[in-house]
Design an enzyme around this catalytic site. Structure first.
Site, PDB file in Angstrom:
ATOM      1  N   CYS A  76      51.867  54.094  56.270  1.00  0.00           N
ATOM      2  CA  CYS A  76      53.262  54.051  56.717  1.00  0.00           C
ATOM      3  C   CYS A  76      53.431  53.076  57.877  1.00  0.00           C
ATOM      4  CB  CYS A  76      53.752  55.442  57.095  1.00  0.00           C
ATOM      5  SG  CYS A  76      52.752  56.259  58.363  1.00  0.00           S
ATOM      6  N   HIS A 379      53.824  59.892  61.796  1.00  0.00           N
ATOM      7  CA  HIS A 379      54.362  59.139  60.672  1.00  0.00           C
ATOM      8  C   HIS A 379      55.309  58.064  61.191  1.00  0.00           C
ATOM      9  CE1 HIS A 379      55.657  58.367  56.603  1.00  0.00           C
ATOM     10  NE2 HIS A 379      56.913  58.691  56.868  1.00  0.00           N
TER      11      HIS A 379
END
EC number: 3.4.19.12
Length: 428
Positions: A76, A379
């Protein structure tokens, strides 16, 4: 039954075969209807992915052309940076307009190859795989693109990013830009990239900022210059040097570090201007950073101040959210207020009088956000503006969002684009 009818029709038909002609006409009509229905169903299936990407905007249906990036295992950090860069138009268009380069010839040309870390293929190009990835985004032909070829090249030339653990998005961005810059300098397929850059009328010589040699599109777009001014507190000797930069890393001032949300009321709100002021204001260096004064001939206490000597076309601002304590790297989770339009950088310039009234104004193009508590976990997602609309990029998922949502984000990296046309937007 049907066969008996057909047989009798053939026996009892007229000399001109009118019954048979009627039957053939009816059969043709039936076949035509069947073919049309089958074609309609096929078109529905082909458009199913696009239908799933239709959104309601201002009461009317519009197609969402954005393409997500598949997560290849904690990638990510890479996806958020790639999506942000893909929405910086001048930078992205340069790569998309480069001619495709075939790295494999002969028997292996066009054959799909699968790579592992152990393979010894050195014939890789970061520029080429970056170009392919950018071309795959915003074409609307698929819901998500898998950047495994680019990730393979990243593994080959950036050993720090091998493996599938979470990485720092800012560190990846710097490595990516540096390696793109170096490869573009070296030329590709016999054509010097710096020659291509010089022929590009939109990137003139005056816009270039050389870092590690000749200018490339990386330095032409992101390159700026800082003046580092150091003064000896004992004899007053002033030392100046100019440092090129591709981004500015800003501290979040310590007095704001406990303010975590936008709605928290204990004290003033931390703004991007506070962070910029902290970066550029006069600072007395501590005992561990004593300055070697050439006049005093020894290390002395001194002050330091940064001025921006040249602003870039795209101003990349990195908020330093991760810092080391005794044993851990902690995250500063403070909300920092930032403008969507009209970030005015004139007061940080070394010679503001030489800049035009609109030349120091910047509008936000993209924001990278880190969700979670630590640099090795959590994330990354990105918000980016495309053709006047804001999108949220969360790996494979791309959703339309609004400005109110964007301004509430706890920004980690901000990409501001120099304003070209005059506008009545508010200044920071």
């Amino acid at each position: 039954d049907e066969n008996t009818f057909v047989r009798n029709a053939c026996v009892n038909d007229t000399k001109l075969g009118l019954v048979q002609k009627v039957r053939e006409h009816l059969q043709n009509l039936e076949n035509s209807a069947f073919t049309s229905d089958r074609h309609r169903k096929r078109k529905l299936l082909e458009n199913s992915s696009m239908n799933s990407k239709l959104l309601k905007v201002n009461g009317s249906t519009t197609a969402l052309c954005a393409t997500g990036l598949r997560n290849l295992g904690n990638t990510c950090f890479m996806n958020a940076i790639l999506q942000s860069l893909s929405n910086i138009q001048q930078f992205c268009c340069y790569f998309k307009e480069l001619p495709a380069v075939e790295l494999r010839n002969g028997k292996t040309a066009g054959r799909r190859t699968y790579h592992t870390r152990s393979q010894g293929d050195n014939n890789v190009s970061l520029v080429e795989e970056f170009r392919k990835t950018l071309c795959a985004l915003w074409q609307g032909s698929q819901t998500a693109f898998s950047p495994e070829s680019l990730f393979y090249v990243v593994w080959k030339i950036m050993p720090n990013f091998r493996g599938y653990q979470q990485q720092d998005a800012h560190e990846f961005m710097r490595y990516l830009l540096d390696h793109l810059h170096l490869e573009l300098q070296g030329g590709f397929n016999g054509v010097s990239r710096s020659v291509i850059l010089q022929e590009n009328s939109s990137l003139t010589a005056s816009s270039k900022c050389c870092i590690n040699g000749a200018s490339t599109v990386v330095t032409a777009i992101f390159g700026g210059i800082l003046q580092n001014e150091v003064n000896c507190l004992i004899c007053g000797t002033e030392s100046r040097k100019f440092d090129p930069f591709l981004d500015l890393s800003l501290d979040i001032p310590s007095q704001f570090r406990n303010k975590r949300t936008k709605n928290q009321e204990n004290g003033p709100m931390c703004t991007l201007r506070d962070c910029l002021r902290s970066f550029t204001d006069l600072e007395e260096l501590d005992e561990t950073e004593l300055y070697m004064c050439h006049k005093c001939k020894k290390k002395q206490k001194s002050t330091k101040k940064f001025w921006i000597q040249k602003l870039p076309k795209v101003l990349c601002l990195h908020l330093k959210r991760f810092h080391w304590t005794a044993y851990l790297r902690n995250k500063v989770d403070t909300y920092v207020e930032f403008p969507l339009r009209g970030l005015d950088m004139k007061c940080y310039l070394l010679e503001p009088e030489n800049s035009g009234p609109e030349s120091c104004l910047y509008d936000l193009a993209a924001v990278v956000v880190h969700h979670g508590s630590g640099v090795g976990s959590g994330h990354y997602t990105a918000y980016a503006a495309h053709e006047g609309r804001w999108f949220h990029f969360n790996d494979s998922t791309v959703t339309l969002t609004d400005e109110e949502t964007v301004v509430k984000a706890k920004a980690y990296i901000l990409f501001y684009v120099e304003r070209q046309a005059k506008s009545g937007s508010d200044k920071l």
